[in-house]
Design an enzyme around this catalytic site. Structure first.
Site, PDB file in Angstrom:
ATOM      1  N   ASN A 168       0.845  -1.196   0.000  1.00 23.14           N
ATOM      2  CA  ASN A 168       0.000   0.000   0.000  1.00 23.14           C
ATOM      3  C   ASN A 168       0.877   1.242   0.000  1.00 23.14           C
ATOM      4  O   ASN A 168       2.103   1.152   0.052  1.00 23.14           O
ATOM      5  CB  ASN A 168      -0.965  -0.036   1.189  1.00 23.14           C
ATOM      6  CG  ASN A 168      -0.237  -0.041   2.513  1.00 23.14           C
ATOM      7  OD1 ASN A 168       0.449   0.911   2.854  1.00 23.14           O
ATOM      8  ND2 ASN A 168      -0.359  -1.143   3.257  1.00 23.14           N
ATOM      9  N   HIS A 169       0.245   2.395  -0.039  1.00 23.13           N
ATOM     10  CA  HIS A 169       0.978   3.649  -0.255  1.00 23.13           C
ATOM     11  C   HIS A 169       1.605   4.245   1.008  1.00 23.13           C
ATOM     12  O   HIS A 169       2.201   5.313   0.936  1.00 23.13           O
ATOM     13  CB  HIS A 169       0.041   4.702  -0.854  1.00 23.13           C
ATOM     14  CG  HIS A 169      -0.317   4.430  -2.275  1.00 23.13           C
ATOM     15  ND1 HIS A 169       0.638   4.190  -3.231  1.00 23.13           N
ATOM     16  CD2 HIS A 169      -1.505   4.353  -2.900  1.00 23.13           C
ATOM     17  CE1 HIS A 169       0.042   3.987  -4.394  1.00 23.13           C
ATOM     18  NE2 HIS A 169      -1.261   4.064  -4.218  1.00 23.13           N
TER      19      HIS A 169
END
Ligand code: CTP
Length: 403
Positions: free
Chosen positions: A208-209
């Site tokens: 994920n970011h």
């Protein structure tokens, strides 16, 4: 991170590492410390008092025999929060070990009431000499701190132990030392940070970011308050805040094990990590080959909720004392954050709207709302992630004092 209201007496002795002491004086000043400098006669052969005056804007003392000398050495040692001798030669080390009082530095060191830290610098294997080591042992036995020396290339071209620690590291040590009696002294704080990675095969993963920046900032803010910090980090390239114990993990399962182990006696858990909710049911042992497969289906299974496991542990053992979660949401921020606060049995929830362009994953700033289990709601202004972290730690401090 700043060193406001700290008064550092930097004593510089005659080593070629003197040129780095100018940078150190500058860094300490920029961090907010008031820096006074003593230069020995030998140090002045390498660097001038003016250079230190220019970077600190403070006084530079060189003379034991000036007009006010009879009180100067007492004053300097009394005003300072720390006497840092950097670089410290073998000669000055010997004088300090034996209580000599033949120049402003040694006289001040004898009169000083503040802690003394020494950053040695010496060449050609001198550090290992039994005479030097005996002096070090004698000073250590009296509570003098030794920061370095480091291993590496020395001015002579020899490689060995004897280099003065770099100014940036000395600055971090001064900061950590300055925080030792802070409001969180003796408290164990565990922080998680970054986004977990769930392996598909030896090359690929689901991620994920999350950058990890907000969690690392929380670790830094807790260190500023004197806490003993364990930073459980998913993969990222951020530098570890100086003084934190870093535990590297990759997957949610590894993070779960690390969190339970490290919070078993912790005062605070701040769960800033973005934990993957799902992982591939099977991790392939060999790399998936594109040529062989037109399409690929991944079967994902749900990861355990780490905070729920922590809540169970807390019910059984009472640890961790305070549990803080983060809710990064793209819609219905407060409703989702509130429901997670209750479901995960948290003391505090940090609600974060990730759709705002100046807050969340990709930027250096953040804007959060703190939701307490007592129904309290505090909206923090847009600020750097470190300032968000500092405000969060102040709120946690309040919770600890109420507990
Ligand atoms: N968290 C956790 N274990 C998980 C997932 C999340 O402990 N398996 C923690 C996060 O570190 C964070 C909080 O729970 O502090 C909220 O994370 P978030 O991803 O927003 O919550 P989820 O429960 O995963 O809900 P959803 O993803 O459905 O919004």
């Amino acid at each position: 991170m700043t060193l406001p209201s700290k008064h550092i007496l930097l004593a510089v002795t005659g080593s070629i590492a003197c040129y780095k002491a100018i940078d150190l004086a500058s860094k300490l000043t920029q961090a907010g410390a008031k820096v006074d400098v003593i230069l020995t006669t030998a140090a002045q052969k390498f660097v001038s008092p003016l250079a230190f005056q220019a970077v600190t804007g403070g006084a530079v003392y060189t003379d034991l025999w000036g007009n006010d000398a009879h009180i100067l050495h007492v004053q300097l040692g009394e005003q300072a929060d720390l006497l840092l001798v950097a670089p410290c030669t073998a000669e000055t080390l010997a004088k300090l070990a034996h209580g000599h009082a033949d120049n402003l530095l040694t006289v001040t060191a004898l009169a000083a009431r503040c802690p003394i830290a020494i950053a040695p610098a010496m060449d050609g294997g001198m550090w290992q000499n039994p005479a030097v080591q005996a002096n070090v042992a004698s000073l250590q036995a009296r509570g003098v701190l030794f920061w370095g020396p480091a291993q590496g290339r020395m001015a002579s071209g020899l490689v060995g132990v004897g280099r003065m620690l770099e100014p940036a590291e000395l600055l971090e040590r001064v900061r950590l030392f300055g925080a030792r009696n802070g409001q969180w002294a003796g408290k164990k704080v565990v922080v998680t940070a970054g986004g977990t990675q769930e392996a598909i095969d030896p090359v690929r993963y689901i991620g994920n970011h999350s950058s990890g920046k907000q969690g690392f900032a929380v670790a830094q803010a807790a260190l500023e308050l004197g806490a003993q910090v364990t930073l459980i980090s998913a993969p990222n390239s951020l530098p570890t805040p100086f003084g934190a114990t870093r535990v590297d993990v990759r997957s949610a399962e590894q993070m779960l094990a690390a969190v339970l182990a490290h919070t078993a006696q912790a005062d605070v858990l701040v769960m800033a990590a973005a934990v993957a909710d799902y992982r591939p049911q099977h991790t392939l042992t060999q790399k998936v080959k594109r040529e062989k497969q037109e399409s690929l289906q991944l079967n994902l299974v749900r990861n355990a909720d780490i905070l729920l496991a922590v809540a169970e542990q807390k019910e059984r053992t009472g640890y961790p004392g305070v549990t803080v979660g983060f809710a990064a949401e793209s819609q219905d921020l407060l409703a989702h954050a509130q429901s997670k606060l209750e479901r995960k049995k948290l003391d505090l929830m940090v609600a974060n709207d990730i759709t705002a362009s100046d807050a969340g994953f990709f930027v250096e700033t953040n804007r959060v709302i703190l939701l307490g289990k007592d129904g309290s709601r505090e909206e923090l202004p847009l600020q750097s992630k470190l300032d968000v972290a500092r405000a969060l730690c102040q709120r946690i401090l309040q919770l600890l004092s109420e507990a």
